[in-house]
Design an enzyme around this catalytic site. Sequence first.
Site, PDB file in Angstrom:
ATOM      1  N   GLY A  47       0.837  -1.194   0.000  1.00 42.84           N
ATOM      2  CA  GLY A  47       0.000   0.000   0.000  1.00 42.84           C
ATOM      3  C   GLY A  47       0.869   1.240   0.000  1.00 42.84           C
ATOM      4  O   GLY A  47       2.024   1.200   0.440  1.00 42.84           O
ATOM      5  N   GLN A  52       3.403   9.925   0.809  1.00 44.18           N
ATOM      6  CA  GLN A  52       4.691   9.222   0.833  1.00 44.18           C
ATOM      7  C   GLN A  52       5.551   9.519  -0.389  1.00 44.18           C
ATOM      8  O   GLN A  52       6.753   9.272  -0.365  1.00 44.18           O
ATOM      9  CB  GLN A  52       4.461   7.710   0.948  1.00 44.18           C
ATOM     10  CG  GLN A  52       3.866   7.312   2.294  1.00 44.18           C
ATOM     11  CD  GLN A  52       3.664   5.815   2.370  1.00 44.18           C
ATOM     12  OE1 GLN A  52       2.642   5.303   1.950  1.00 44.18           O
ATOM     13  NE2 GLN A  52       4.650   5.104   2.877  1.00 44.18           N
ATOM     14  N   CYS A  94       6.431   0.257   7.513  1.00 48.42           N
ATOM     15  CA  CYS A  94       6.039   1.321   6.582  1.00 48.42           C
ATOM     16  C   CYS A  94       7.240   1.701   5.725  1.00 48.42           C
ATOM     17  O   CYS A  94       8.347   1.834   6.241  1.00 48.42           O
ATOM     18  CB  CYS A  94       5.567   2.535   7.391  1.00 48.42           C
ATOM     19  SG  CYS A  94       5.135   3.955   6.379  1.00 48.42           S
ATOM     20  N   HIS A 136      -3.911   1.944   7.689  1.00 48.49           N
ATOM     21  CA  HIS A 136      -2.553   2.513   7.669  1.00 48.49           C
ATOM     22  C   HIS A 136      -2.445   3.602   6.589  1.00 48.49           C
ATOM     23  O   HIS A 136      -1.894   4.681   6.840  1.00 48.49           O
ATOM     24  CB  HIS A 136      -1.569   1.354   7.420  1.00 48.49           C
ATOM     25  CG  HIS A 136      -0.129   1.732   7.338  1.00 48.49           C
ATOM     26  ND1 HIS A 136       0.829   1.205   8.190  1.00 48.49           N
ATOM     27  CD2 HIS A 136       0.547   2.550   6.488  1.00 48.49           C
ATOM     28  CE1 HIS A 136       2.013   1.703   7.868  1.00 48.49           C
ATOM     29  NE2 HIS A 136       1.870   2.523   6.840  1.00 48.49           N
TER      30      HIS A 136
HETATM   31 ZN    ZN Z   1       3.071   3.606   5.592  1.00 45.71          ZN
END
Ligand code: ZN
Length: 173
Positions: A47, A52, A94, A136
Amino acid sequence: MTGMMEIHTYPDPVLRAKAEAVENIDDELLALIEGMGEVMYTAPGIGLAANQVGVLKRVIVFDRRPREKGRDTAVLINPEIVLAEDQITWEEACLSVPDFSAEVARKGQVKVTGLDRRGNPSTIEADDLLAVCLQHEVDHLNGTLFIDHISALKRTLYKKKLMKMLKEQADKD
Ligand code: ZN
């Protein structure tokens, strides 16, 4: 957009900002979605949220069958968790929080609504790993990281480890 997008890592402030709702699905947004999918599978991850890659738009991409080999890419624009129930604890990591994982308490089942890349309403019902992944990623759009859900002690330990890593890196350069 040329070349591969770059994954921004903690403590980059873009990860702390709240992403804005998408108003228009235009070529730029479609290129963003395409690029995010590429970055996610290359990483590899299951994901990715637009924050990001440094873009403050409410877009997430994810793999609909994260436990299986092969790609089943999905996107949700302006995702909203409309139903969340049951409890689950998951060891999370992550792409924006390198070299760390920790157990996080999440909801075990979620229903998430949003738009697909054509602008049509889309609803994803998920449990298990995909439910964790969606929570998340929606967190990312609100400037929240999984380390915000762990104890202050564990978070402090991670920050110390990160500072050490960054210092070692700087010493090498
Ligand atoms: Zn993440």
